[in-house]
Design a protein around this motif. Structure first.
Motif, PDB file in Angstrom:
ATOM      1  N   ALA A  68      -3.030  -3.963 -17.397  1.00 44.38           N
ATOM      2  CA  ALA A  68      -3.627  -5.461 -17.530  1.00 44.38           C
ATOM      3  C   ALA A  68      -3.899  -5.538 -15.987  1.00 44.38           C
ATOM      4  N   PHE A  69      -3.021  -4.839 -15.271  1.00 44.20           N
ATOM      5  CA  PHE A  69      -2.930  -5.124 -13.669  1.00 44.20           C
ATOM      6  C   PHE A  69      -3.239  -3.671 -13.102  1.00 44.20           C
ATOM      7  N   PRO A  70      -4.135  -3.035 -13.033  1.00 40.76           N
ATOM      8  CA  PRO A  70      -4.499  -1.681 -12.317  1.00 40.76           C
ATOM      9  C   PRO A  70      -4.342  -1.731 -11.049  1.00 40.76           C
ATOM     10  N   GLU A  71      -4.730  -2.979 -10.254  1.00 43.14           N
ATOM     11  CA  GLU A  71      -4.750  -3.068  -8.978  1.00 43.14           C
ATOM     12  C   GLU A  71      -3.248  -2.970  -8.154  1.00 43.14           C
ATOM     13  N   ARG A  72      -2.249  -3.392  -9.123  1.00 43.80           N
ATOM     14  CA  ARG A  72      -0.931  -3.478  -8.682  1.00 43.80           C
ATOM     15  C   ARG A  72      -0.040  -2.146  -9.275  1.00 43.80           C
ATOM     16  N   HIS A  73      -0.589  -1.580 -10.319  1.00 43.76           N
ATOM     17  CA  HIS A  73       0.007  -0.698 -10.826  1.00 43.76           C
ATOM     18  C   HIS A  73      -0.337   0.909  -9.968  1.00 43.76           C
ATOM     19  N   ASP A  74      -1.772   0.707  -9.686  1.00 45.57           N
ATOM     20  CA  ASP A  74      -1.833   2.298  -8.625  1.00 45.57           C
ATOM     21  C   ASP A  74      -2.917   1.663  -7.405  1.00 45.57           C
ATOM     22  N   PRO A  75      -2.265   1.128  -6.507  1.00 42.02           N
ATOM     23  CA  PRO A  75      -3.058   0.346  -5.750  1.00 42.02           C
ATOM     24  C   PRO A  75      -4.109   1.358  -5.008  1.00 42.02           C
ATOM     25  N   ALA A  76      -3.895   2.572  -4.637  1.00 44.04           N
ATOM     26  CA  ALA A  76      -4.664   3.646  -4.085  1.00 44.04           C
ATOM     27  C   ALA A  76      -5.809   3.827  -4.942  1.00 44.04           C
TER      28      ALA A  76
END
Length: 737
Positions: free
Chosen positions: A262-270
């Motif tokens: 649901a939140f890929p930007e927080r799960h894998d920021p790189a």
């Protein structure tokens, strides 16, 4: 005439039998409880079957079967399925020879210790491109290892469920084409090599439920569509949506793992930064193409984009100033396959050639027209979804709550430490009230430590708690925090109740000095309180409810009758304790005259009574504010109709639950005259801050006046301070504590 008719019927039947034999009609051979030690062609023939007509061979409940003569299987050229079940002595099967018509191979609930080699089954098939096994089922055996190349096959489904597999080595399925692969129920399976599934080109569905794996490799899972890892509590980390590029469904164990999708930007920021940079430059390329293209070519597709250099792109994202401009990443360096998020095909529930279809990318930007591609990430249907107990948020959900908790922690820790230091430094004057106040301060200090642990975890995992949720909730830290929370709450309630009872007893029976609670009796009572509190705090560690069910480490899980009874007992104990405290303070107030009647209406005595009433109201009010909201919402949740979720319940945790821990040291000790005297004595013994000691002596010894010398002493009230059981109250301050 009748004889001629019979002869014609016989001829017809004979022709039908010949035609069936010509068409190769196959039969199903089922041997139930055969008394054989080896499965051979002779055993089949002895059972009355012709080998060329055997299409399906089933052996059930063969307790003596130890060996399968695989070379005899070639004498059954039309064999389509081989099924052996309940053969406990069958431990190994030699590599199978070429069986071009074989579609199903099953050996279940038997004694196999290793996977049979099936790589040569379809070698002699004429149309090798269409050759595949519908199912390989080896469920319920004793398989411990997967040898190299044993499963180098084309199969719609391979089941290795409920075996004793401990590890899946590297390249275990290299050159295999398996659509569905299942390891469900291998409780000893702990390690998957990072290349365990590498080389399997068509894996669409993977089941690792009921195992002990701690991580999931990503190589070989590029086309995975359905992932099942249910009831696998040891799984710590789930790969991101950028690694599982075709994933459509995920059935997992922990709620917080679904937050990763649901939140890929927080799960894998790189990786998310790479994706955003790719989309940005892709848009720039589209805009440039649109400006350069002619009117009839405006809707042309993007040209294929070369594969980019990940290391150079990461260096650019990290702002590496040393990178030469000539090596800077451009839009030509991006590969849309890196962000291939969709797959148009689906896994058929039936076995067939569609199981081996090629993935067709429908969202890759290189196949869409400029201006029409979507930048929205693919949605993964994930279960279990985050719920009220496990939302996709930090430990402290709001910024204001994150800041407020530090003030609460400071008040609870500093206040109770100050009380403990002063009381323990004057051990020579240890009385029952002092003894009880030490226990109260210690229990409230534990509450402050519990909140401090939550605040630190929240600070460390800010913005992406679900990435750290496993290590925290299932680690030692959460268990310690939960234990401290329940232990401190129960011990604090117990001690407050004993303090109130001791005070009520001392005032009600003031003239009976021999009936006072002795220090030895108080010690025995508090030993019981400690044992009770430790027992209640230790039950979740023994499996009754669970501290790991939520990020704030409270035993809110109620999945069984024992859980409900445990939580109900906590609420009931707090409710009974609060009623006792209220009744005792009302009795104390009434015994003091309830308004000054016992003092002849004197204004000074009435003022003292009012001050006492205010202090009593503060004591009862703080207890009510601390326990009532938590108890109310806890009971509603226990009844199955929760009125507040964990996100809003954290407000109760920060502002109501620790209210006693912050207020008790001030109401029961710090604001009393006895505590101030003890503090000054401690400072005086240290030899420092002499000016403060002198200032206190001057303030505490007012000059004598004629009025004070001539007036009769005011009536004194037999109330108990924390310092000594027989002390009394002054009319000026209405000192109750």
């Amino acid at each position: 005439m009748c004889a001629v008719w019979r002869l014609q019927m016989f001829a017809v039947l004979f022709l039908i039998l010949l035609s069936r034999r010509a068409l190769g009609e196959l039969v199903t051979v089922e041997l139930y409880k055969p008394n054989i030690t080896s499965l051979t062609a002779h055993a089949i023939h002895a059972a009355g079957y012709h080998l060329h007509t055997v299409g399906h061979l089933t052996i059930r409940d063969a307790p003596l079967l130890e060996h399968v003569k695989v070379e005899d299987l070639t004498k059954m050229p039309n064999l389509k399925s081989l099924y052996i079940t309940q053969a406990p002595k069958l431990q190994r099967v030699a590599p199978l020879p070429a069986l071009p018509e074989l579609l199903t191979f099953m050996i279940t609930t038997s004694g196999l210790v290793e996977v049979p080699n099936l790589s040569h089954v379809h070698e002699n098939r004429v149309n090798t491109s269409a050759a595949y096994l519908q199912a390989i089922d080896l469920e319920g055996n004793h398989i411990r290892r997967i040898p190299a190349h044993a499963l180098r096959v084309r199969a719609a489904q391979v089941s290795l469920n409920y075996n004793l597999i401990e590890e899946v080595p590297a390249h275990a399925f290299k050159f295999a084409e398996i659509s569905k692969l299942s390891f469900r129920g291998n409780m000893n399976l702990k390690r998957l090599d990072e290349n365990a599934f590498a080389g399997n080109l068509v894996l669409r569905q993977l089941d690792l439920s009921n195992t002990a794996i701690t991580s999931l490799p990503i190589k070989g899972l590029e086309k995975l569509e359905i992932l099942k890892i249910e009831r696998t509590p040891a799984l710590k980390y789930i790969p991101s949506i950028y690694d599982l590029q075709s994933l459509k469904e995920a059935h997992l164990t922990h709620h917080f793992h679904c937050c990763a999708f649901a939140f890929p930007e927080r799960h894998d920021p790189a990786r998310h930064a790479l994706y955003e940079l790719y989309i940005k430059q892709l848009k720039q390329k589209c805009a440039q193409d649109a400006r350069d293209a002619s009117a009839e070519r405006r809707q042309r597709s993007l040209e294929p984009i070369r594969k980019f250099d990940t290391q150079r792109l990461m260096a650019q994202l990290q702002g590496n100033s040393e990178e030469d401009e000539s090596t800077a990443t451009t839009s030509e360096d991006y590969s849309p396959n890196m962000f291939d998020f969709d797959y148009s095909g689906d896994v058929s529930s039936e076995y067939g050639d569609e199981m081996f279809h090629e993935a067709v990318n429908t969202t890759g930007a290189e196949m869409l027209e400029c201006g029409n591609f979507s930048t929205k990430l693919r949605v993964v249907n994930c279960t279990p979804l985050p719920d009220a107990l496990n939302p996709c948020e930090d430990v402290m959900g709001w910024t204001w709550l994150r800041a407020s908790v530090w003030f609460v922690v400071a008040a609870a820790v500093v206040g109770n430490l100050a009380v403990l230091i002063v009381l323990l430094a004057n051990r020579s004057e240890l009385t029952v009230p002092r003894f009880l106040m030490c226990h109260l301060a210690f229990s409230d200090l534990c509450t402050g430590i519990y909140l401090f642990m939550l605040a630190v975890v929240d600070l460390q995992s800010y913005g992406a708690f679900f990435n750290y949720a496993y290590d925290w909730q299932y680690g030692t830290g959460c268990k310690i925090a939960g234990f401290l929370s329940v232990f401190s709450g129960q011990l604090s309630v117990f001690t407050l109740t004993i303090v109130t009872l001791e005070r009520w007893f001392a005032i009600t029976f003031a003239i009976y000095l021999e009936r006072r609670i002795s220090l030895g009796t108080a010690a025995k009572i508090m030993i019981g309180g400690w044992l009770f509190s430790i027992h209640m705090a230790g039950l979740p560690l023994a499996g009754v409810s669970d501290y790991s069910s939520t990020s704030i480490c409270l035993p809110v899980k109620s999945s069984s009758t024992s859980d409900a009874l445990y939580q109900g007992s906590l609420f009931l104990f707090n409710a009974v304790a609060w009623v006792i405290i209220v009744v005792c303070y009302v009795g104390i107030y009434r015994s003091l005259g309830g308004g000054g009647e016992k003092y002849g209406g004197r204004a000074a005595a009435a003022a003292a009574e009012r001050r006492i009433a205010i202090k009593m109201a503060l004591l009862i009010g703080t207890d009510a504010l601390c326990w009532a909201p938590v108890a109310f919402f806890g009971v509603t949740a226990l009844a199955g109709v929760p009125l507040v979720d964990v996100s809003h319940g954290k407000v109760l945790l920060v502002f109501f639950y620790p209210l006693n821990a912050c207020a008790n040291p001030f109401l029961y000790a710090i604001l009393t005259k006895q505590y101030r005297r003890d503090l000054i004595n401690l400072i005086a013994r240290s030899g420092r801050c002499n000016w403060l000691v002198e200032r206190y002596k001057l303030a505490a010894t007012p000059p004598a006046t004629a009025h004070t010398q001539q007036s009769a002493p005011a009536p004194l009230l037999p109330l108990v301070q924390y310092g000594r059981s027989t002390s009394q109250i002054s009319k000026e301050n209405g000192e109750l504590l």
